[in-house]
Design an enzyme around this catalytic site. Sequence first.
Site, PDB file in Angstrom:
ATOM      1  N   ASP A 285      22.049 -46.348  10.801  1.00 54.12           N
ATOM      2  CA  ASP A 285      21.914 -47.671  11.427  1.00 54.12           C
ATOM      3  C   ASP A 285      20.671 -48.406  10.940  1.00 54.12           C
ATOM      4  O   ASP A 285      20.310 -49.452  11.485  1.00 54.12           O
ATOM      5  CB  ASP A 285      21.946 -47.583  12.954  1.00 54.12           C
ATOM      6  CG  ASP A 285      20.758 -46.841  13.538  1.00 54.12           C
ATOM      7  OD1 ASP A 285      20.301 -45.875  12.916  1.00 54.12           O
ATOM      8  OD2 ASP A 285      20.288 -47.226  14.628  1.00 54.12           O
TER       9      ASP A 285
ATOM     10  N   SER B 216      22.685 -43.100  15.440  1.00 58.04           N
ATOM     11  CA  SER B 216      21.536 -42.995  14.541  1.00 58.04           C
ATOM     12  C   SER B 216      21.800 -41.959  13.450  1.00 58.04           C
ATOM     13  O   SER B 216      22.738 -42.087  12.696  1.00 58.04           O
ATOM     14  CB  SER B 216      20.271 -42.682  15.348  1.00 58.04           C
ATOM     15  OG  SER B 216      19.130 -42.780  14.541  1.00 58.04           O
TER      16      SER B 216
ATOM     17  N   ASP C 186      17.424 -48.116  11.025  1.00 58.67           N
ATOM     18  CA  ASP C 186      16.180 -48.368  11.751  1.00 58.67           C
ATOM     19  C   ASP C 186      15.084 -47.388  11.325  1.00 58.67           C
ATOM     20  O   ASP C 186      13.904 -47.668  11.468  1.00 58.67           O
ATOM     21  CB  ASP C 186      16.387 -48.350  13.268  1.00 58.67           C
ATOM     22  CG  ASP C 186      16.945 -47.044  13.808  1.00 58.67           C
ATOM     23  OD1 ASP C 186      17.296 -46.151  13.014  1.00 58.67           O
ATOM     24  OD2 ASP C 186      17.045 -46.912  15.046  1.00 58.67           O
TER      25      ASP C 186
ATOM     26  N   ASP D   8      18.531 -44.312   7.416  1.00 57.49           N
ATOM     27  CA  ASP D   8      19.563 -43.606   8.178  1.00 57.49           C
ATOM     28  C   ASP D   8      20.754 -44.536   8.437  1.00 57.49           C
ATOM     29  O   ASP D   8      20.726 -45.714   8.061  1.00 57.49           O
ATOM     30  CB  ASP D   8      18.960 -43.029   9.465  1.00 57.49           C
ATOM     31  CG  ASP D   8      18.572 -44.091  10.481  1.00 57.49           C
ATOM     32  OD1 ASP D   8      18.495 -45.277  10.109  1.00 57.49           O
ATOM     33  OD2 ASP D   8      18.329 -43.732  11.649  1.00 57.49           O
TER      34      ASP D   8
END
Length: 589
Positions: free
Chosen positions: A316, A155, A318, A314
Amino acid sequence: MNYLEKYNFWLENEFFDRQAKEELRALAGDEEEIKDRFYKDLEFGTGGLRGKIAMGTNRMNIYTVSRATQGLAYYLIQEAKKQPHPQHPQEYLDRGVVIAYDCRHKSREFAETIALVLNAYNLKTYLFEDIRPTPELSFAVRHLHAIAGIVVTASHNPPEYNGYKVYGPDGGQIIPEIADKIIAHINRIKDYSLIKKLDRPTAIQKNLFNIIGPEIDQVYLQKVKELTIRDKDQIEIDKTIKIVYTPLHGAGNIPIRKILKERGFTYVFVVEEQTQPDPDFSTVESPNPEYPAAFELAIKLGSQVNAEILIATDPDADRIGLAVKNPSTKYTVLNGNQAGILLLHYILSSKKELNQLPPNGFIVKTIVTSDMSRVIADSFNIDTYETLTGFKFICHQVKIVEENEKKSFLFGYEESIGYLTGDFVRDKDAVISAMLIAEMAAYYYKNKLNLLQVLDNLYQKYGYYEEDQHSIYLEGEEGEKKMSEIMEVFRKEALPIEGMEIIRIDDILLGKSYNLKSKKTTPLDLPSSNVLKFIFSDSSWYCLRPSGTEPKIKLYLSFHADSKQKAQQKVHLAKSTILQRINSIINSI
């Protein structure tokens, strides 16, 4: 084995490759580093693994990833035997596991390793051809009717980290009771040399190793577009609004630019220095759009083009951060609660106006997310459900309410800039959120309002809520002891805040709520977790919890009043008092 025995085992066992041994030999004499790498196994938490990339049992590397994956394979094989037709477990296993990854160091290598370990147990895998947003992994699990999903990401953690999240057949992150079963299988694997892995050519020949590409992207983005609320030929929204977007070197670049273009937003400016995948995130101190510093280059570009809003995702994709042009023509970075409140009110008010608001609708928030969302939802006769921190709990709650109460899910969010609407993804989704934020801003822009004005109007209507949070990093074995001691001290005695009365303490580890006035104890309907929440007589609160993914303890504060200034004063007093107590505990150990 103690940590030195484990260290020597890795040096001497022929299973570990030459490169691994060279890295470990270079640590000779550095006992602290050896201890930190080997004093424990990298923990498979409630969602998976996360740690620094290096050799050692307490690090992310191909060996610890393989061990976790073999444990997962054992769990899936056991599950196959419990299906309606247990005499044909392979039919269940043939549904396969979807694997995605982001731009971090070793992500592709880890993803392929995961696939080939699963293949060794006759489990079919579907590996994305290149980096993809985490929410698209969730979608792909549901779309392909797979039995599990895995995404390789850490993340928004620093560059030296990577991680591994596991998803169930519903597309949601696994909940603790499932994680516990997988952990039990992992813990039985003592000998790394017994871990099986197919080579890629063999796996391809057996039709076990499959690559997926644009075909999933197209279906996913079409589903995202179907979540459009207002889009009537520029009558309702002004698509000439200027938007700056930065993917912060991550997986959001292609899908978010594409969805905004397909929605007809003609002035989307992208921070070029941050478009390319970069595992070192070299243009930011931290690739976390929760922090205003992550917007530095976006603000610079926004000022040049006179953008109305800035959005950042961010690595990834999400989580999504939002900044809005303020009256001084600079930019205000909103926190996750503020952006969530804006989205929630926009969705509910728009659906009500358009007669699309279901009579049995509901939203889900976490226990550390602003209570202003509940007040807003109540004003629309929409139910609010609360969960533990983390989108795995939000989406599990959505599943329970949909199945048991037959209600319609409208919105879920947490204060750490994660948001979701729709029924085809079961995780926070920055692609969906980016589209709806752009639409929302364009709607208000058409009506001569910017989002800061809208937010202030909401505060005037529903009351002023001021939230804050603070993280204290405590690394290694010593850090774990300090976090444990902090929680125990606060658990034994509620810390008073001058001029405010604590009336209730929720101890979620023990599953009990203590009413300090009536002296009554009631059970909490939440999974056990090491969290303490202290509630004041005016319903303000603060909360303490050790992070499940990083070596830190987090303090959350939420105070409200009849003016912004009073709410801010309450937060400042409470925060300084609590941190003073925490620092004294740390210094006394």
